[in-house]
Scaffold this active site. Structure first.
Site, PDB file in Angstrom:
ATOM      1  N   ARG B 243      43.353  13.380  74.137  1.00  0.00           N
ATOM      2  CA  ARG B 243      43.272  13.621  75.581  1.00  0.00           C
ATOM      3  C   ARG B 243      42.831  12.357  76.295  1.00  0.00           C
ATOM      4  O   ARG B 243      42.386  11.395  75.680  1.00  0.00           O
ATOM      5  CB  ARG B 243      42.213  14.669  75.882  1.00  0.00           C
ATOM      6  CG  ARG B 243      42.467  16.050  75.340  1.00  0.00           C
ATOM      7  CD  ARG B 243      41.441  17.042  75.903  1.00  0.00           C
ATOM      8  NE  ARG B 243      41.512  18.298  75.168  1.00  0.00           N
ATOM      9  CZ  ARG B 243      40.823  18.549  74.052  1.00  0.00           C
ATOM     10  NH1 ARG B 243      39.989  17.630  73.553  1.00  0.00           N
ATOM     11  NH2 ARG B 243      40.953  19.695  73.433  1.00  0.00           N
ATOM     12  N   GLY B 244      42.867  12.397  77.614  1.00  0.00           N
ATOM     13  CA  GLY B 244      42.217  11.411  78.480  1.00  0.00           C
ATOM     14  C   GLY B 244      42.677   9.992  78.211  1.00  0.00           C
ATOM     15  O   GLY B 244      43.876   9.720  78.084  1.00  0.00           O
ATOM     16  N   ASP B 264      42.264  12.360  65.867  1.00  0.00           N
ATOM     17  CA  ASP B 264      41.193  13.043  66.611  1.00  0.00           C
ATOM     18  C   ASP B 264      40.510  14.035  65.674  1.00  0.00           C
ATOM     19  O   ASP B 264      40.912  14.181  64.525  1.00  0.00           O
ATOM     20  CB  ASP B 264      41.729  13.708  67.889  1.00  0.00           C
ATOM     21  CG  ASP B 264      40.734  13.586  69.042  1.00  0.00           C
ATOM     22  OD1 ASP B 264      39.533  13.899  68.826  1.00  0.00           O
ATOM     23  OD2 ASP B 264      41.125  13.170  70.142  1.00  0.00           O
ATOM     24  N   ASN B 312      38.906   4.080  70.153  1.00  0.00           N
ATOM     25  CA  ASN B 312      38.656   4.701  71.460  1.00  0.00           C
ATOM     26  C   ASN B 312      37.713   5.902  71.368  1.00  0.00           C
ATOM     27  O   ASN B 312      37.045   6.221  72.344  1.00  0.00           O
ATOM     28  CB  ASN B 312      39.995   5.127  72.070  1.00  0.00           C
ATOM     29  CG  ASN B 312      39.814   6.091  73.209  1.00  0.00           C
ATOM     30  OD1 ASN B 312      39.334   5.701  74.277  1.00  0.00           O
ATOM     31  ND2 ASN B 312      40.140   7.367  72.994  1.00  0.00           N
ATOM     32  N   ALA B 322      12.774  10.115  76.932  1.00  0.00           N
ATOM     33  CA  ALA B 322      11.634  10.991  76.636  1.00  0.00           C
ATOM     34  C   ALA B 322      12.099  12.399  76.271  1.00  0.00           C
ATOM     35  O   ALA B 322      11.389  13.131  75.587  1.00  0.00           O
ATOM     36  CB  ALA B 322      10.673  11.042  77.819  1.00  0.00           C
ATOM     37  N   ASN B 371      22.251   1.879  81.518  1.00  0.00           N
ATOM     38  CA  ASN B 371      22.418   2.993  82.448  1.00  0.00           C
ATOM     39  C   ASN B 371      21.297   3.994  82.196  1.00  0.00           C
ATOM     40  O   ASN B 371      21.035   4.330  81.050  1.00  0.00           O
ATOM     41  CB  ASN B 371      23.789   3.646  82.212  1.00  0.00           C
ATOM     42  CG  ASN B 371      24.285   4.384  83.434  1.00  0.00           C
ATOM     43  OD1 ASN B 371      23.752   4.224  84.534  1.00  0.00           O
ATOM     44  ND2 ASN B 371      25.305   5.199  83.250  1.00  0.00           N
ATOM     45  N   TYR B 377      23.979   5.832  74.474  1.00  0.00           N
ATOM     46  CA  TYR B 377      25.358   5.397  74.753  1.00  0.00           C
ATOM     47  C   TYR B 377      25.411   3.893  75.021  1.00  0.00           C
ATOM     48  O   TYR B 377      26.245   3.169  74.463  1.00  0.00           O
ATOM     49  CB  TYR B 377      25.873   6.189  75.954  1.00  0.00           C
ATOM     50  CG  TYR B 377      27.323   5.966  76.304  1.00  0.00           C
ATOM     51  CD1 TYR B 377      28.334   6.555  75.542  1.00  0.00           C
ATOM     52  CD2 TYR B 377      27.683   5.196  77.399  1.00  0.00           C
ATOM     53  CE1 TYR B 377      29.667   6.372  75.865  1.00  0.00           C
ATOM     54  CE2 TYR B 377      29.015   5.009  77.734  1.00  0.00           C
ATOM     55  CZ  TYR B 377      30.010   5.602  76.967  1.00  0.00           C
ATOM     56  OH  TYR B 377      31.329   5.412  77.304  1.00  0.00           O
ATOM     57  N   LYS B 381      27.352   1.007  72.943  1.00  0.00           N
ATOM     58  CA  LYS B 381      28.423   0.223  73.565  1.00  0.00           C
ATOM     59  C   LYS B 381      28.071  -1.266  73.632  1.00  0.00           C
ATOM     60  O   LYS B 381      28.968  -2.110  73.651  1.00  0.00           O
ATOM     61  CB  LYS B 381      28.731   0.777  74.953  1.00  0.00           C
ATOM     62  CG  LYS B 381      29.336   2.195  74.923  1.00  0.00           C
ATOM     63  CD  LYS B 381      30.661   2.240  74.157  1.00  0.00           C
ATOM     64  CE  LYS B 381      31.391   3.580  74.321  1.00  0.00           C
ATOM     65  NZ  LYS B 381      32.688   3.594  73.592  1.00  0.00           N
ATOM     66  N   THR B 412      38.622  10.697  85.005  1.00  0.00           N
ATOM     67  CA  THR B 412      38.933  11.543  83.851  1.00  0.00           C
ATOM     68  C   THR B 412      38.277  12.900  84.058  1.00  0.00           C
ATOM     69  O   THR B 412      37.540  13.110  85.028  1.00  0.00           O
ATOM     70  CB  THR B 412      38.364  10.939  82.547  1.00  0.00           C
ATOM     71  OG1 THR B 412      36.931  10.851  82.672  1.00  0.00           O
ATOM     72  CG2 THR B 412      38.929   9.550  82.278  1.00  0.00           C
TER      73      THR B 412
END
Lengths: 471, 471
Positions: B243-244, B264, B312, B322, B371, B377, B381, B412
């Site tokens: 997908r996506g 997948d 991907n 926390a 972020n 994440y 990355k 998306t």
């Protein structure tokens, strides 16, 4: 110069209003004051597998006189601290809802050599972040990825950047988060840098990555230094010193013991004289754009030489490129970039900048990220980054370091004249939700100019409160 | 998935309303369509002193069949174009108020070796930027700073970054601006990259800096390629292909001629089968987190090997640190980062990824800038970036390149679920004032996977419309 929103939200009435409306609440940042202890409170220590930097950390903790507590991940710390005669304890999480009591969180990630070993970082910050007080400090220590033996180790060490930058954005409350990569053999040369990142001097420096290289070229006759007056007996040239950030740089370097020579253009002669008089410093008036200026500056410094050169002088002439005159382009490139090159050439060729010296140039977030209406300024400030990167290897043999600071939104006369909406956006779009002060830039330069910063060269350090804006 | 503001402001009524309120007006970006000419319109050529890349540009212009006009700064171009039998003319500025007619602005800055020589860049963009049409292209060509002979040259070449990033922010109207550094001896290996940056395929790629290295290790038996089907006879593994963004990658690679193998997780078996059926491609279902998966994937590909691997597959499990469970940390690191390492090891050790192959991994702006709520994440990355940087030199001898793309805000199902204010901020905080499409990521990957991209390795290219957010 005056952030009235910051003052308002930190008043009793304003604080309540801001909370109920869900608006950002910038913290009043704790900044260095000579009449208050620079280091106090508890440091929590964490570590990954086979940490290699705990000895260096123990020396640091002993030197700054703070008390440490060991997180479960750093079981080795307790024995080490006992051996070194340091007061230490075990980390206990703060009770839910009670304010954080820790002053700093330090994590030694140097032994992590595979992405599957990153979990202790989660464990440590998961347990401790809530216990970190206002204006607390987070420092993660690793090994420079590009010097790692295997791709797996390089990858794991490089991953730390994503963690530290996220922690800086998550922590808020005036907390900074920075990553220091310490090269093999550079463990003994990290103290000046670690002190800076633990100190209130780095109040507006967050989300940064700094490398410390083993530097075998510190001149053997380099004078020792005193942590309270590290720049004593050093002579420092500061360009653009009459006002604003330049005056703050001169003031901080003088407070650290340097003999400052402030330089500015002839039209700023009176302001420069007044600023330098307060600092017991001397003044030079030259137009650095003039072709004969570098030789004149070299001649004026010749007798005693100079140890520290701070290229702060700069101008803006903003216009979209379609409306920008040739003179506006050329003037900005020449003063902000080419003049630095010409002055350094004159000082280096004549041996006027002494071995073991320090060059610090002022770049800008605009030079990193670009900025509409500033094609000339951003080009000049990106060029300053190129100067740092290209000169560092050339100067290593003489023990001279060259670095840049890249200020974000700093409260000056210049930013005070911005339209309200642009000024507010610039002020709030960073992890501190406020602009920085000229002294924040000056303190960062003082760290780079420090005799203990011999292993820090070719680097660009942003003074931006971890601005959202970047490249 | 649906940016209703973009549609509204490009309607007759919405356009007027937005103009009168001074709101941002995102352009409908021109994207690649197989049934429309990929290259058309006029290219204006500019140059600094002693440009060294005009021959390569003449080959490019001839190959894509566009018509060029020479700016005053590029007087050499006219004679060169005549010699090569190219249609050319002289640049004439558009009349004030008339729409821009140029499709692209190309500037050869390769001969600039001192900051005092940057003025022709101002002259060229000052004269031409207003004549550049909607969704036009700006490409500046220089030499890799770090390979320059002198600090002065390095500085001047590095300064180009500040200019290009500012032009990207200033130009608006769907215009992209990118900087391509072409190494000595790599002039013949630049065409695939220059085509990409001139093409509507790079609609959402702006403010980027790409280096092309001379690559002497392209296997001598490398098959020739056809620009219309450059991936013909190449086999490509795409993870997370159901997908996506993954489905878009599979689709674009297939359209370029590749035999795609989509992978997948078992739970996405039906969606994967449907996507692959449409593309005449084959499907593999494995959970890449499983320890045995790399060997199983290698075994499944073994007979024919593979030329292109696109990592991907990725997951998010957002929480502040926390509140983040150990499982949420470990799961994200393992799938987004460690699984890539394990799979590449298996494919490389067995020689299943063939010499001259291509690895492309999906990183993220979060991995660059950090972020809040994404420590796991962003760590994973950022680690992907480390993987690219560390593996590239190891793979060079086999002619294998490894690069990453870092998507910004892409429309998306995932971003459609964000709260309104966060979604709108993410969409608008970039030079295109809109989110990108999955196809924009896919086209960027197709360029990196191209047989003509042999000189591009170890690099991270953002697909973010020049997001304001960065590090």
């Amino acid at each position: 110069m005056n952030d009235s929103y910051l003052n308002f939200v930190n008043s009793p009435f304003g604080g309540g209003l801001v909370r109920s409306l869900g608006l950002p609440k910038p913290e009043v940042l704790r900044r260095y004051r000579a009449d208050r202890p620079e280091f106090d409170g508890l440091i929590a220590i964490g570590a990954g597998r086979e940490p290699r930097l705990l000895d260096a950390l123990a020396s640091l903790v002993a030197s700054v006189g703070m008390t440490s507590v060991a997180h479960d991940s750093a079981a080795l710390w307790v024995a080490l601290a006992n051996r070194r005669g340091l007061m230490t304890g075990r980390f206990e999480p703060a009770e839910a809802g009670s304010p954080g009591k820790l002053a700093a969180l330090l994590f030694d990630a140097s032994g992590i050599d595979d992405s599957s070993q990153l979990e202790p970082l989660h464990g440590f910050f998961h347990d401790t972040l809530r216990s970190l007080g206002k204006c607390g400090r987070i420092v993660v220590l690793g090994r420079p990825p590009e010097a790692c033996a295997s791709p797996r180790q390089w990858t794991a060490q490089r991953a730390l950047e994503g963690l530290v930058r996220s922690l800086g954005k998550e922590a808020r409350r005036g907390i900074t988060a920075n990553l220091v990569y310490i090269g093999q053999g550079a463990e003994g040369g990290a103290e000046a840098t670690l002190r800076f990142f633990l100190s209130p001097r780095s109040a507006y420096v967050s989300g940064q990555v700094v490398r410390i290289a083993a530097n075998g070229t510190i001149p053997h006759n380099a004078p020792a230094f005193d942590w309270r007056q590290p720049l004593a007996a050093r002579r420092a040239l500061v360009t653009g010193a009459a006002r604003g950030i330049g005056a703050a740089i001169a003031s901080v370097l003088a407070a650290e013991g340097a003999q400052v020579i402030g330089l500015d253009v002839p039209s700023a002669r009176d302001a420069l004289a007044a600023t330098m008089r307060q600092l017991n410093s001397s003044a030079l008036t030259f137009d650095i754009a003039a072709p004969e200026a570098p030789a004149q500056i070299a001649a004026a410094l010749d007798e005693l030489g100079v140890d520290i050169v701070v290229h702060n002088a700069g101008i803006t002439k903003d216009k979209t490129i379609a409306k920008m005159s040739d003179a506006a382009w050329q003037g900005v490139i020449d003063i902000n970039l080419s003049a630095q090159e010409r002055i350094d050439d004159a000082l280096l060729a004549g041996g006027i900048l002494r071995d073991g010296g320090r060059i610090v140039a002022v770049s800008s977030i605009s030079g990193i990220a670009g900025n509409p209406g500033q094609t000339n300024y951003a080009t000049s400030k990106a060029g300053v980054i190129g100067r740092i990167e290209s000169m560092a290897p050339h100067l290593r043999a003489r023990g001279i370091t060259i670095n840049a600071v890249a200020p974000g939104f700093i409260e000056t006369q210049m930013t005070a004249m911005l339209p309200f909406a642009i000024r507010e956006a610039g002020r709030r779009m960073n992890s501190m939700s406020q602009g920085g002060q000229p002294v924040d830039v000056a303190q960062t330069i003082a760290w780079l100019a420090h005799p203990g910063s011999a292993g820090v060269t070719g680097q660009v350090v942003r003074v931006c409160g971890q601005s959202l804006i970047g490249a």
